[in-house]
Structures are given as structure tokens and as C-alpha cells.
Design an enzyme around this catalytic site. Structure first.
Site, PDB file in Angstrom:
ATOM      1  N   CYS A 245       0.807  -1.214   0.000  1.00 15.66           N
ATOM      2  CA  CYS A 245       0.000   0.000   0.000  1.00 15.66           C
ATOM      3  C   CYS A 245       0.843   1.268   0.000  1.00 15.66           C
ATOM      4  O   CYS A 245       0.306   2.369  -0.132  1.00 15.66           O
ATOM      5  CB  CYS A 245      -0.960  -0.005   1.189  1.00 15.66           C
ATOM      6  SG  CYS A 245      -2.332  -1.152   0.959  1.00 15.66           S
TER       7      CYS A 245
ATOM      8  N   GLY B 148     -14.182   9.208   0.864  1.00 16.18           N
ATOM      9  CA  GLY B 148     -12.988   8.369   0.838  1.00 16.18           C
ATOM     10  C   GLY B 148     -13.176   7.074   1.587  1.00 16.18           C
ATOM     11  O   GLY B 148     -12.237   6.572   2.220  1.00 16.18           O
TER      12      GLY B 148
ATOM     13  N   ASP C 104      -8.537  -3.469  -5.198  1.00 18.02           N
ATOM     14  CA  ASP C 104      -7.261  -3.077  -4.610  1.00 18.02           C
ATOM     15  C   ASP C 104      -6.160  -3.945  -5.193  1.00 18.02           C
ATOM     16  O   ASP C 104      -6.315  -5.167  -5.304  1.00 18.02           O
ATOM     17  CB  ASP C 104      -7.293  -3.225  -3.088  1.00 18.02           C
ATOM     18  CG  ASP C 104      -6.466  -2.155  -2.389  1.00 18.02           C
ATOM     19  OD1 ASP C 104      -5.332  -1.916  -2.841  1.00 18.02           O
ATOM     20  OD2 ASP C 104      -6.947  -1.562  -1.413  1.00 18.02           O
TER      21      ASP C 104
END
Length: 350
Positions: free
Chosen positions: A18, A50, A69
Site C-alpha cells: 500500500c 474516501g 485493490d
């Protein structure tokens, strides 16, 4: 420290995990002039706050959760990389209070640099975590790319009553963090060959642990808001909660759970570039104690890959909910602060 390989998988990428995410300030600029989602009454959660995933109301009782993701390798073992990336992607559904039902693989590989068996191991690692979550990898898409990329698009379902957003924290709430901080610090040490085998094992155990406790917590009426802590660090994702909830978060630095060696490694300078980008993006919205050391601040901005959940709950239930979380296998979980009335910012105390 994982299966021996003729090359370092992480060396094929300019970033990892990340920590690859765009800095919050860059993302805000890119999205600033994007048109709103429009008058879709069934779109319950879009990009406005968000939050961790998009949510679409199916009927009066249920909704579907959709997220994606993906990132570049944080470790060299391909099976571990696949596991970490899959657990990280599925986490978004759990953070919304949902139950994942299926996943699609996202794969980009430099096919002239990585053997086919290595790519298969990445996919096998992702499939193993999906099996642990009880979902199939039902398909996906692959491309030839200059750097290795892997992740998932995940679909989940949730009862409307159990949906939890990051923007519903209430003044007076207690804040619980379910995993230790320091994954980015560990990854920085790993890339420089300074991470011990026991620390590597600790990092893998944390990053491959599914955040399924989120779905359980969401059934508790006294749990008001949940988000997962990933690339923007604790402060970045905490600020998203503060802004969405129009409240101030008070974080007690002394109460934060840390991976075992995070403090020592941070003091030795093992931090990621993403940690500094994070601080540059949102530091003006954070009040730190006087003489707060830089290494300690870097832990707060450290990008977490497949990090824990940040949970806002009624203060009278915090202790019992913490015990529930610990009993479910999240032994590092701690009560780390409170939600207060005030402007959307974070105040860090020791």
C-alpha cells in the site's frame, strides 16, 4: 523468510504494498474536478468521504459492496505476495460491515522477467486467502506490464442495518485499532536486507490475517463507524473519518499497538518514502505534542499494507468490544483514543 528465489520479486517494482498508493494530496487534486456520481438514489456510498468501498442498495433490506485493490510486491516470496494482496483487497468489504461473496483477479506481469511458475504461485497465494474467506476467484483480467502487479476486485453483500461507513463516528466515541502498526517500516527494512526472520514472520502473520471481525462488529449497534488503515497510515485514514464525521479525533500515542520491532527500526531510519509523502499531504491537519520525535511521527504516517480496522464505538461498550476483538484472534488490538466535538482534525497526545 519465504521460498528462495533466483531474483528478488520486490526489486522489480519501484514501490511495494500500500506504499504504492498515490499521496492523499495528489489523489485529491486528481479527483477535484471529477463529476459527481449523479442522482443515483441507490448509491449509498460513493467517493465523497474516501470510504473503503462503493455500496449499492439492492432493496429495503440489503446492499451490495464493490471494491478493488492491487499493488506491487512488498515481499519476494510469490505465494506470500499473493496472500497479502488478497487479504488487503478483501478487507475493504469487511470494513464496510459486509460479507465477501466472490473476487476477480487483477494481474499485471513483466512476462519477459518473471517465470510462469512464479506467477502461478502469486495466483495460488491469492486463491488460498480467498478460500480462507470462503469465496471463489471467479475470473479476472491480466496484462503484460513493466512491473509486477496483483490484487482483486471483490464483491460483498450486507444487510442495510449492518452497513458501517467511515463518516458516522460520534463525539464521545472510543477508538479501537485492531492490528499493530509498522508494516511499512518492516517492508523498508526488508528491502534493505535488515529484517530478521522472526520479524518477517510477524509481518506475514499480520498482513495475511483477514479483517473478518469487521462483519461481526458491524452487527453491534454500539459500533458507529469502521475503516481499515492502509496506505495513508493511521493519521490519514483517521482524518478521513474525522472529515466525514465532522469531528476531531484524539489519538493517544502511548496506547498504540506496534509490531514488535517497529519502534527500534523506525529509530534506525527504516521508513518508506510514502510515510513522508503522507505527512506532507495532511500534516497541517494534525496537532502533535511538543518535541514529538520524527521517528514516532513516522509510525503514525507509516503506510499499512493489509492493516487493521479503526473502529469508533460507544464508550461504555469499548472494553467489552475490545475483549471480543481479542478473543477473535486480534491480540494486538487496543483502545487508542476518542472522538471529540470540534473541527475535523487529529490531536495526538502521549
Amino acid at each position: 523468510m519465504g521460498t528462495p528465489s533466483p531474483f528478488r520479486l520486490s526489486a522489480l517494482a519501484h514501490g511495494g504494498g500500500c506504499g504504492c498508493k498515490l499521496a492523499p494530496s495528489v489523489l485529491q487534486r486528481l479527483l477535484a474536478d471529477q463529476p459527481p456520481a449523479g442522482p443515483f438514489a441507490r448509491l449509498l456510498v460513493g467517493a465523497e468521504t474516501g470510504d473503503d468501498a462503493a455500496v449499492w442498495r439492492l432493496d429495503d433490506k440489503s446492499c451490495v459492496i464493490a471494491t478493488t485493490d492491487f499493488f506491487m510486491p512488498i515481499v519476494d516470496d510469490p505465494f506470500d505476495f499473493g496472500r497479502i494482496a488478497a487479504a488487503n483487497a478483501i478487507s475493504d468489504v469487511y470494513a464496510m460491515g459486509g460479507k465477501p461473496i466472490m473476487a476477480l483477479a487483477i494481474l499485471g506481469m513483466p512476462i519477459d522477467k518473471i517465470p510462469a511458475e512464479t506467477v502461478r504461485e502469486i495466483l495460488n497465494g491469492g486463491a488460498a486467502i480467498c478460500a480462507e474467506a470462503g469465496i471463489p476467484v471467479a475470473g479476472g483480467h491480466s496484462i503484460d506490464s513493466p512491473e509486477p502487479i496483483y490484487g482483486l476486485a471483490v464483491i460483498g453483500v450486507c444487510a442495510l442495518a449492518d452497513l458501517r461507513r467511515n463518516c458516522d463516528a460520534r463525539p464521545g466515541d472510543a477508538l479501537i485499532l485492531t492490528k499493530g502498526l509498522g508494516v511499512g517500516i518492516y517492508s523498508a527494512a526488508f528491502k534493505k536486507g535488515a529484517l530478521t526472520s522472526d520479524a518477517y514472520a510477524e509481518m506475514i502473520a499480520s498482513t495475511t490475517q483477514l479483517n473478518r471481525i469487521g462483519a461481526d462488529l458491524a452487527r453491534e449497534p454500539d459500533v458507529h463507524a469502521i475503516t481499515d488503515v492502509t496506505g495513508f497510515g493511521l493519521l490519514g485514514h483517521g482524518l478521513e473519518m474525522a472529515r466525514g464525521s465532522k469531528a476531531r479525533l484524539e489519538i493517544r500515542a502511548d496506547d498504540l499497538p506496534l509490531l514488535t520491532h517497529a519502534r527500534n527500526l523506525a529509530q534506525q531510519g527504516f521508513v518508506t518514502g510514502a510515510s513522508e509523502r503522507n505527512w506532507a499531504s495532511y500534516g497541517a491537519e494534525v496537532a502533535l505534542p511538543d518535541d514529538f520525535p520524527t521517528w514516532r511521527r513516522q509510525i503514525l504516517t507509516d503506510p499499512q499494507t493489509s492493516g487493521g480496522l479503526l473502529v469508533a464505538c460507544a464508550p461504555g461498550r469499548a472494553a467489552s468490544l475490545l475483549q471480543t476483538i481479542c478473543d477473535a484472534g486480534y491480540q494486538a488490538a487496543r483502545i487508542i483514543g476518542t472522538v471529540e466535538a470540534g473541527p475535523p482534525e487529529i490531536r495526538v497526545r502521549t
